[in-house]
Design an enzyme around this catalytic site. Structure first.
Site, PDB file in Angstrom:
ATOM      1  N   GLU A 172       0.825  -1.207   0.000  1.00 26.89           N
ATOM      2  CA  GLU A 172       0.000   0.000   0.000  1.00 26.89           C
ATOM      3  C   GLU A 172       0.858   1.257   0.000  1.00 26.89           C
ATOM      4  O   GLU A 172       2.042   1.226   0.320  1.00 26.89           O
ATOM      5  CB  GLU A 172      -0.927   0.023   1.223  1.00 26.89           C
ATOM      6  N   GLU A 313       4.600  -0.110   1.300  1.00 33.35           N
ATOM      7  CA  GLU A 313       4.859  -0.336  -0.126  1.00 33.35           C
ATOM      8  C   GLU A 313       4.895  -1.821  -0.502  1.00 33.35           C
ATOM      9  O   GLU A 313       5.196  -2.153  -1.636  1.00 33.35           O
ATOM     10  CB  GLU A 313       6.186   0.301  -0.582  1.00 33.35           C
TER      11      GLU A 313
END
Length: 344
Positions: A172, A313
């Site tokens: 994310e 991430e």
């Protein structure tokens, strides 16, 4: 866009038993490879095969902004979300380097980034709205918006599976999303709010105190406890996307590799909606965000790595992929003890 809670198939227990027998019969003492043996059995039970594979992995990186940033829950402005997404698409972010090193493909899903993103082959444009509303003052999403974000996550998985993905990793990008994850843990753990709030990305003590005040106001605003309603009230569009993706991957019998605090919050929601989803999950690492360990304990989850990561991430999920591949290769390629004795 319509989303409905999928039925999840049970693990193939016959394959699990056969694969356990095969692994125990390898040319080594039973259990000598520790958790690697358990990972191989879980992979086989998910895939329904005694020769599990984890070679083709896709990182689905969901991006979205948060209205909570209006009240200073993050040390960074929300414009950083779009800037970081552009860096990922350019192949120059941390997850980009780690994905290249581990042979994973990265796809970015714009579930709710504030601002326009240019078209890109790696980008799935599924923007529900430009960031959530401020959950300290009102529901972050309408029911329709939350369902649309869940559906966009499921759609991303369906596309990846159609393209041959064997493993789905979740990541994310969203400034302010540790605040949303803290509220989800508080309500769905459940756990005391004070135990759910950490520094996030870059807060000092004053910033942490401000974050605590804002999240206390959000929790006081609404007493929702049902999983979908909690996600709607306090979650993020990227978190809802990951929730839908985890459930869709399990429905498609694909292993789900979970990243850190935010990704695990999405799986927490998924597990409260469909507990069987946890059978399909591998938790990549234990984050330096203090509430992540609490969240993992709530899910009885054992992370594969503990490297002090706190970036997001999908970086921790990507780093765990070689371990899953090693487990699968061991199950497929290591000689049996019977073969060794037959050659003696």
């Amino acid at each position: 866009m319509i989303w409905s809670l999928p039925d999840l198939p049970p693990l193939d227990l016959d394959v699990a038993a056969e694969l356990r027998r095969i692994v125990d019969g390898k040319a080594k003492p039973p259990g000598a490879l520790g958790r690697l043996e358990d990972l191989a059995v879980q992979l086989g039970a998910i895939q329904g095969r005694v020769d599990p594979h984890a070679d083709r992995a896709v990182v689905l990186l969901f991006a979205g902004d948060h209205g909570l940033t209006e009240d200073g829950v993050s040390a960074y402005p929300r414009e950083v979300t779009a800037a970081m997404v552009r860096l990922i698409l350019d192949g120059r972010a941390s997850v980009s380097a780690l994905a290249r090193a581990t042979g994973a493909e990265v796809r970015v899903i714009d579930a709710g980034v504030a601002g326009a993103l240019p078209p890109h082959p790696m980008l799935q444009a599924s923007k529900v709205r430009e960031g959530t509303r401020n959950a300290a003052r009102e529901a972050a999403m309408t029911a329709e918006e939350c369902a649309q974000a869940l559906a966009c996550g499921a759609g991303a998985v369906h596309s990846a599976v159609a393209a041959g993905a064997e493993v789905i990793a979740l990541g994310e990008m969203g400034i302010g999303n540790t605040a949303a994850a803290s509220l989800l843990l508080h309500r769905l753990g459940p756990a005391p709010l004070a135990d759910c709030i950490g520094l996030g990305a870059g807060h000092d003590d004053a910033g942490l105190a401000r974050k605590q005040r804002v999240l206390a106001a959000a929790a006081e605003r609404c007493d929702a406890h049902e999983p979908f309603e909690v996600l709607r009230q306090f979650g993020g569009l990227e978190i809802a996307g990951m929730t839908g993706a985890a459930l869709a991957a399990a429905a498609a019998r694909r292993p789900v590799v979970v990243d850190g605090f935010i990704s695990t919050a999405a799986v927490l929601v998924a597990a409260r909606l469909q507990p069987r989803v946890l059978d399909y999950c591998f938790f990549g690492h234990s984050s330096a965000e203090r509430a992540h360990r609490l969240m993992l304990a709530q899910l009885s989850a054992q992370p594969l790595l503990d490297l002090g990561l706190r970036l997001g991430e999908g970086t921790g999920a990507v780093l765990a992929l070689p371990i899953l591949r090693a487990a699968a290769a061991m199950a497929r390629e290591t000689a049996s003890l019977a073969e060794v004795l037959g050659q003696a």
